[in-house]
Design an enzyme around this catalytic site. Structure first.
Site, PDB file in Angstrom:
ATOM      1  CD  GLU A 127      -8.679  15.785  67.908  1.00 55.73           C
ATOM      2  OE1 GLU A 127      -9.106  14.708  68.357  1.00 55.73           O
ATOM      3  OE2 GLU A 127      -8.681  16.071  66.700  1.00 55.73           O
ATOM      4  CG  ASN A 169      -3.143  20.496  66.692  1.00 58.25           C
ATOM      5  OD1 ASN A 169      -3.068  21.553  66.068  1.00 58.25           O
ATOM      6  ND2 ASN A 169      -3.541  19.354  66.136  1.00 58.25           N
ATOM      7  CG  HIS A 206     -10.089  19.290  60.149  1.00 55.49           C
ATOM      8  ND1 HIS A 206      -9.311  18.842  59.090  1.00 55.49           N
ATOM      9  CD2 HIS A 206      -9.444  18.903  61.272  1.00 55.49           C
ATOM     10  CE1 HIS A 206      -8.245  18.210  59.577  1.00 55.49           C
ATOM     11  NE2 HIS A 206      -8.300  18.237  60.885  1.00 55.49           N
ATOM     12  CG  ASP A 237      -9.626  19.239  55.836  1.00 55.04           C
ATOM     13  OD1 ASP A 237     -10.340  19.829  56.668  1.00 55.04           O
ATOM     14  OD2 ASP A 237      -9.288  18.041  55.970  1.00 55.04           O
TER      15      ASP A 237
HETATM   16  C1  XIL Z   1      -6.581  11.512  60.805  1.00 56.72           C
HETATM   17  C2  XIL Z   1      -5.833  10.920  59.622  1.00 56.72           C
HETATM   18  O1  XIL Z   1      -5.858  11.855  58.565  1.00 56.72           O
HETATM   19  C3  XIL Z   1      -6.459   9.609  59.200  1.00 56.72           C
HETATM   20  O2  XIL Z   1      -5.644   8.977  58.208  1.00 56.72           O
HETATM   21  C4  XIL Z   1      -6.612   8.685  60.409  1.00 56.72           C
HETATM   22  O3  XIL Z   1      -7.308   7.530  60.013  1.00 56.72           O
HETATM   23  C5  XIL Z   1      -7.336   9.380  61.536  1.00 56.72           C
HETATM   24  O4  XIL Z   1      -6.666  10.575  61.872  1.00 56.72           O
HETATM   25  N1  XIL Z   1      -7.449  15.526  63.822  1.00 56.72           N
HETATM   26  C6  XIL Z   1      -6.127  15.152  63.970  1.00 56.72           C
HETATM   27  C7  XIL Z   1      -5.511  14.216  62.993  1.00 56.72           C
HETATM   28  O5  XIL Z   1      -5.447  15.681  64.853  1.00 56.72           O
HETATM   29  O6  XIL Z   1      -4.544  13.398  63.596  1.00 56.72           O
HETATM   30  C8  XIL Z   1      -6.546  13.385  62.307  1.00 56.72           C
HETATM   31  O7  XIL Z   1      -5.887  12.637  61.275  1.00 56.72           O
HETATM   32  C9  XIL Z   1      -7.659  14.243  61.737  1.00 56.72           C
HETATM   33  C10 XIL Z   1      -8.355  15.001  62.845  1.00 56.72           C
END
Ligand code: XIL
Length: 302
Positions: A127, A169, A206, A237
């Site tokens: 990110e 990523n 996502h 998801d």
């Molecule tokens: C999220 C986890 O699912 C949670 O349990 C945590 O509190 C926060 O992080 N992008 C990512 C992941 O790269 O690491 C994140 O995971 C979701 C968004």
């Protein structure tokens, strides 16, 4: 095949999920995990706050529980993540400049070195680009150490674990026409042209009403693959339910299958109740561990 992992393996791909160490004592959870999935991403346990809670004091207990689970079920591991602006330990959040740069590189070297030979792919950097139309890097303490922090992290990761695939990523990089997608594309193109070691790009994916599966998703995956990197769907998801959700999951699965260098799909959790999302039903199994329509759509598409 009758499971996601078996079906994906017929085309040489994997099907994975994020796993939380705290849920490994839940037999419904581990039953689905060991039956269906051939790749595991620790949901939080390999992030910098977990693995280096105090500077130069490394902690692998949570991550190792997941590594052991992967070994026992014959699944591979995606390492997530070595350098990120979020989930930094407190000591790192307070650092800047040359001291932060060297602390970050030490973190990459130590953690990737600790797991050397055990990780299929590392999300080396997560990110690092801004949302919106700027196409700029995201402002962060890491970014303020200099624009070359990303390539420095990739070089350190390669030196520490030469056998692991090294990925960049991110999210909101699915729509080919978005500035953020184009900016990541140009970075990967630049890295490949200058010999910076990068092997793959992860698309978190996502999806929800505000950020739906774009119609050009397959094009985006193919365009990145054409740069000479693997592409992977790393945190899938999709908000919704029923037939609409199932159709979206099928579209995403078909997009990966249509791109030779799309090597696998990982969903970000097993049951709806395991999702990081505060509400909704974005995953393939319901709260009781029953297969949803989305599950069947994915299985049939693989
Ligand atoms: C999220 C986890 O699912 C949670 O349990 C945590 O509190 C926060 O992080 N992008 C990512 C992941 O790269 O690491 C994140 O995971 C979701 C968004």
């Amino acid at each position: 095949g009758s499971t996601l992992g078996d079906a994906a393996s017929r085309t040489g791909r994997y099907f994975g999920t994020a796993v939380s160490a705290g849920k490994l004592s839940d037999s419904v959870y581990t039953g689905i995990l060991s039956r269906e999935f051939s790749m595991i991403t620790p949901e939080n346990e390999m992030k910098p706050d977990a693995t280096e809670p105090n500077q130069n004091q490394f902690s692998y207990s949570g991550a190792d529980r997941i590594v052991n689970q992967a070994t026992s079920q014959g699944a591979r591991l995606r390492g997530h993540t070595l350098a990120w602006h979020q989930q930094q330990p407190g000591w790192m959040q307070g650092m800047e400049g040359a001291a932060l740069r060297s602390a970050m590189l030490n973190h990459v070297t130590q953690v990737a070195g600790h797991y050397q030979g055990k990780i299929y792919a590392w999300d080396v950097v997560n990110e690092a680009f801004a949302d919106g139309g700027s196409g700029a890097r995201r402002d962060s303490n890491l970014q303020r150490t200099g624009d070359d922090w990303i390539e420095a992290a990739f070089r350190a990761a390669r030196a520490a674990d030469p056998g692991a695939k090294l990925c960049y990523n991110d999210y909101n990089t699915d729509d080919w026409n978005q500035a953020k997608t184009q900016a990541v594309y140009r970075m990967v193109q630049d890295f490949k042209s200058r010999g910076v070691p990068i092997d793959c790009v992860g698309f978190q994916s996502h999806f929800n009403a505000n950020s739906p599966v774009p119609s050009n998703y397959r094009t985006t995956l193919q365009n990145f693959a054409n740069l000479g990197v693997d592409v992977q769907i790393t945190e899938l998801d999709i908000e919704g339910s029923g037939t609409t959700q199932a159709t979206n999951y099928r579209t995403v699965t078909q997009a990966c299958l249509a791109v030779a260098r799309c090597t696998g799909i990982t969903v970000w959790g097993i049951r709806d109740t395991d999702s990081w999302r505060a509400s909704g039903t974005p995953l393939l199994f319901d709260g009781n561990g029953q297969k949803k329509a989305a599950y069947t759509a994915v299985l049939d598409a693989l």
